[in-house]
Design an enzyme around this catalytic site. Structure first.
Site, PDB file in Angstrom:
ATOM      1  N   THR A   1      -8.316   8.002   0.442  1.00  0.00           N
ATOM      2  CA  THR A   1      -8.415   9.160   1.334  1.00  0.00           C
ATOM      3  C   THR A   1      -8.358   8.756   2.799  1.00  0.00           C
ATOM      4  O   THR A   1      -8.448   9.615   3.675  1.00  0.00           O
ATOM      5  CB  THR A   1      -9.745   9.907   1.091  1.00  0.00           C
TER       6      THR A   1
ATOM      7  N   ASN B   1      -9.856  18.140   6.681  1.00  0.00           N
ATOM      8  CA  ASN B   1      -9.608  17.598   5.347  1.00  0.00           C
ATOM      9  C   ASN B   1      -8.793  16.318   5.385  1.00  0.00           C
ATOM     10  O   ASN B   1      -7.937  16.123   6.255  1.00  0.00           O
ATOM     11  CB  ASN B   1      -8.874  18.626   4.486  1.00  0.00           C
ATOM     12  N   HIS B   2      -9.028  15.457   4.408  1.00  0.00           N
ATOM     13  CA  HIS B   2      -8.215  14.274   4.169  1.00  0.00           C
ATOM     14  C   HIS B   2      -7.363  14.516   2.924  1.00  0.00           C
ATOM     15  O   HIS B   2      -7.730  15.303   2.053  1.00  0.00           O
ATOM     16  CB  HIS B   2      -9.089  13.044   3.934  1.00  0.00           C
ATOM     17  N   GLN B   3      -6.250  13.816   2.848  1.00  0.00           N
ATOM     18  CA  GLN B   3      -5.433  13.892   1.645  1.00  0.00           C
ATOM     19  C   GLN B   3      -6.194  13.239   0.493  1.00  0.00           C
ATOM     20  O   GLN B   3      -6.733  12.136   0.627  1.00  0.00           O
ATOM     21  CB  GLN B   3      -4.094  13.183   1.866  1.00  0.00           C
TER      22      GLN B   3
END
Length: 218
Positions: free
Chosen positions: A98, A90-92
């Site tokens: 992102t 996952n990315h922020q």
């Protein structure tokens, strides 16, 4: 004494000429990772095998030190091309970008402290069949006896003994009625000693719940 297939066998299928089929492996013997737990007799069949790093092929984003785990039960059947996308992929997403600046080192690493999202562990039950090129997304729980159709994208939990298919995967049907499923989840044949499993394979693969209940008592 009856023959026993041992869970620590690396290549469990023997061809008629006596050679070992190289594309089916008992998975726990090929992945040694602190965040991955794999039960006995769970196999992975992939026509790209053998490879040096099975974990990279199957669980590409789970790095040592990651907060999440991948837990796979016993007698799970994993087909060619399946991948588990864990939370570390996952990315922020709560900022304006992102882009994962912090992973590229200085000067970006010290300019911003990333808050990586962590959805939690991915848990696969026992006797689950995961079909060709299915993709399992982060923090999904798949119940015992479930079937994941080929090329399904699994984004939500799957109840025990349920067939799902599609993108995103949706329930197609339950494999058995509620009473039968309840009995199966109580019996948990996959926890029997392998000698007892050997003796009762006809009851395990059959659809006669009374025969399986009798096998449990014997």
């Amino acid at each position: 004494m009856s023959k026993i297939i041992h869970a620590n066998t690396k290549l469990p299928i023997t061809l008629p000429n006596g050679s070992r089929w190289p594309h089916t492996i008992f998975l726990k013997n090929f992945i040694d990772h602190p965040n991955i737990e794999i039960g006995d007799y769970t196999y992975f069949n992939d026509f790209r095998l053998p490879v040096d790093d099975v974990r990279q092929l199957l669980v590409p984003y789970l790095h040592p030190g990651a907060p999440e785990k991948l837990i796979i039960g016993k007698f799970v059947q994993i087909a060619h091309g399946v991948q588990f996308i864990t939370s570390s992929a996952n990315h922020q997403m709560d900022g304006f970008s992102t882009f994962p600046f912090a992973i590229f080192g200085e000067p970006w690493a010290s300019n911003y402290v990333a808050k990586w999202p962590n959805k939690g562990d991915t848990i696969i039950g026992n006797d689950v069949w995961i079909g060709h090129e299915a993709l399992i997304m982060p923090a999904v729980t798949i119940g015992d006896g479930a079937i994941i159709a080929s090329r399904s994208l699994v984004t939500k939990n799957v109840p025990p003994y349920t067939i799902v298919a599609g993108n995103p995967a949706k329930v197609i049907r339950h494999r058995f009625d509620d009473k039968t499923i309840s009995i199966l989840l109580k019996i948990k044949w996959w926890n029997w000693p392998i000698e007892k499993i050997n003796k009762n394979i006809p009851s395990i693969v059959g659809a006669d719940i009374n025969a399986l209940k009798n096998a449990e008592r014997n």
